[in-house]
Design an enzyme around this catalytic site. Structure first.
Site, PDB file in Angstrom:
ATOM      1  N   GLY A  20      29.965  54.475  47.348  1.00  0.00           N
ATOM      2  CA  GLY A  20      30.775  54.167  48.530  1.00  0.00           C
ATOM      3  C   GLY A  20      30.024  53.666  49.748  1.00  0.00           C
ATOM      4  N   MET A  95      35.212  50.195  39.327  1.00  0.00           N
ATOM      5  CA  MET A  95      34.780  49.819  37.987  1.00  0.00           C
ATOM      6  C   MET A  95      35.929  49.623  36.986  1.00  0.00           C
ATOM      7  SD  MET A  95      31.655  49.372  38.397  1.00  0.00           S
ATOM      8  CE  MET A  95      30.905  49.257  36.781  1.00  0.00           C
ATOM      9  N   ILE A  97      39.203  47.248  35.733  1.00  0.00           N
ATOM     10  CA  ILE A  97      39.717  45.880  35.902  1.00  0.00           C
ATOM     11  C   ILE A  97      41.229  45.945  36.101  1.00  0.00           C
ATOM     12  CG2 ILE A  97      39.980  43.618  34.786  1.00  0.00           C
ATOM     13  CD1 ILE A  97      37.214  44.053  33.579  1.00  0.00           C
ATOM     14  N   LEU A  98      41.686  45.417  37.209  1.00  0.00           N
ATOM     15  CA  LEU A  98      43.125  45.463  37.518  1.00  0.00           C
ATOM     16  C   LEU A  98      43.872  44.441  36.666  1.00  0.00           C
ATOM     17  CD1 LEU A  98      42.721  45.686  41.392  1.00  0.00           C
ATOM     18  CD2 LEU A  98      43.528  47.531  39.890  1.00  0.00           C
ATOM     19  N   ASN A 112      36.893  41.335  46.858  1.00  0.00           N
ATOM     20  CA  ASN A 112      35.888  42.119  46.142  1.00  0.00           C
ATOM     21  C   ASN A 112      34.505  41.703  46.605  1.00  0.00           C
ATOM     22  OD1 ASN A 112      34.747  43.791  44.057  1.00  0.00           O
ATOM     23  ND2 ASN A 112      34.414  41.958  42.817  1.00  0.00           N
ATOM     24  N   HIS A 114      30.566  41.291  45.190  1.00  0.00           N
ATOM     25  CA  HIS A 114      29.835  41.203  43.921  1.00  0.00           C
ATOM     26  C   HIS A 114      28.352  40.954  44.215  1.00  0.00           C
ATOM     27  CE1 HIS A 114      29.396  40.592  39.654  1.00  0.00           C
ATOM     28  NE2 HIS A 114      28.639  39.542  39.917  1.00  0.00           N
ATOM     29  N   SER A 141      28.213  38.153  47.186  1.00  0.00           N
ATOM     30  CA  SER A 141      29.367  37.314  47.518  1.00  0.00           C
ATOM     31  C   SER A 141      30.594  38.184  47.739  1.00  0.00           C
ATOM     32  CB  SER A 141      29.708  36.376  46.348  1.00  0.00           C
ATOM     33  OG  SER A 141      28.559  35.747  45.828  1.00  0.00           O
ATOM     34  N   GLU A 147      42.970  36.743  38.454  1.00  0.00           N
ATOM     35  CA  GLU A 147      42.976  37.352  37.121  1.00  0.00           C
ATOM     36  C   GLU A 147      41.677  37.117  36.367  1.00  0.00           C
ATOM     37  OE1 GLU A 147      46.629  36.871  34.806  1.00  0.00           O
ATOM     38  OE2 GLU A 147      47.574  36.417  36.730  1.00  0.00           O
ATOM     39  N   ASP A 150      35.592  37.943  38.689  1.00  0.00           N
ATOM     40  CA  ASP A 150      34.587  37.428  39.634  1.00  0.00           C
ATOM     41  C   ASP A 150      34.674  35.913  39.848  1.00  0.00           C
ATOM     42  OD1 ASP A 150      33.586  40.030  39.880  1.00  0.00           O
ATOM     43  OD2 ASP A 150      32.192  39.760  38.225  1.00  0.00           O
ATOM     44  N   GLU A 179      24.878  43.529  51.471  1.00  0.00           N
ATOM     45  CA  GLU A 179      26.311  43.673  51.139  1.00  0.00           C
ATOM     46  C   GLU A 179      27.043  44.430  52.240  1.00  0.00           C
ATOM     47  OE1 GLU A 179      27.444  45.331  47.358  1.00  0.00           O
ATOM     48  OE2 GLU A 179      25.666  44.542  46.392  1.00  0.00           O
TER      49      GLU A 179
END
Ligand code: GRF
Length: 194
Positions: A20, A95, A97-98, A112, A114, A141, A147, A150, A179
């Site tokens: 986090g 972690m 995947i939606l 997101n 990455h 990034s 869908e 990344d 990040e």
């Protein structure tokens, strides 16, 4: 894309699975007067992780769902998102995947971070792969979530120089620091553009 409601900050949710550090930096940003978000909700698929402990300490509503049944979990989470009037979802080390269905419901409102210079090194083990390929730069990034993993439009990116004696761990540490600065800037950017 994401619409600000009047002068108010929009309600934002952060999805996590662990440490986090990006959640913390988004929280810090949300507390600034000039910030455009109110961090309303943290969703995690793990219960006892550092990010969840932090959210609880800061009294942010926290929803734990282990995603044993993705359909059911997403349904429950969508209900909370609607109930809490969430207008932006920030994935930060989440972690799971939606599903396409979930993403469609929040089209253009999920972002997101990455740890690579996308479109290079989508997926996992980005630092190891960048080192194996003798890249001169790595980086991170912030991008919209679609869908395709990344692959959504990039909002902001920052390069990090790869050093001679780098290991995946050392590189990961340096990129993570960047990040943590980049994510709030990217959020501010998309919400300023509307
Ligand atoms: C970060 O490196 C992020 O880019 C990746 O997962 C990691 C999460 O770190 N998606 P943290 O939990 O925010 O510290």
């Amino acid at each position: 894309m994401v619409k600000l409601i009047g002068k108010n900050k929009i309600f934002c949710a952060v999805f996590i699975s662990g440490r986090g550090s990006n959640l913390k930096s988004i929280y810090k940003y949300s507390r600034k007067y000039s910030s455009k978000i109110n961090l309303k909700l943290v969703v995690s698929n793990k219960s006892n992780v550092e990010g969840v402990k932090f959210a609880r300490k800061k009294k942010i509503i926290t929803k734990i769902d282990k995603f044993k049944n993705k359909r059911e979990s997403e349904k429950k989470i969508l209900e909370i998102l609607v109930k809490k009037k969430i207008k932006l979802i920030c994935l930060a080390g989440f972690m799971k995947i939606l599903s396409g269905n979930f993403i469609k419901k929040f089209k253009g409102k999920i972002v997101n971070i990455h740890p690579s210079l996308l479109p290079k090194y989508k997926g996992l083990n980005t630092h190891k792969r960048a080192l194996e390929n003798k890249e001169r730069f790595s980086g991170c990034s912030v991008h919209y979530v679609t869908e395709k993993l990344d692959s959504g439009k990039i909002i902001l990116q920052q390069k990090v120089k790869i050093l001679k004696l780098d290991t995946p761990k050392k590189l990961q540490k340096r990129v993570l620091k960047i990040e943590n600065k980049l994510y709030p800037r990217a959020i501010h950017k998309i919400l300023s553009a509307t």
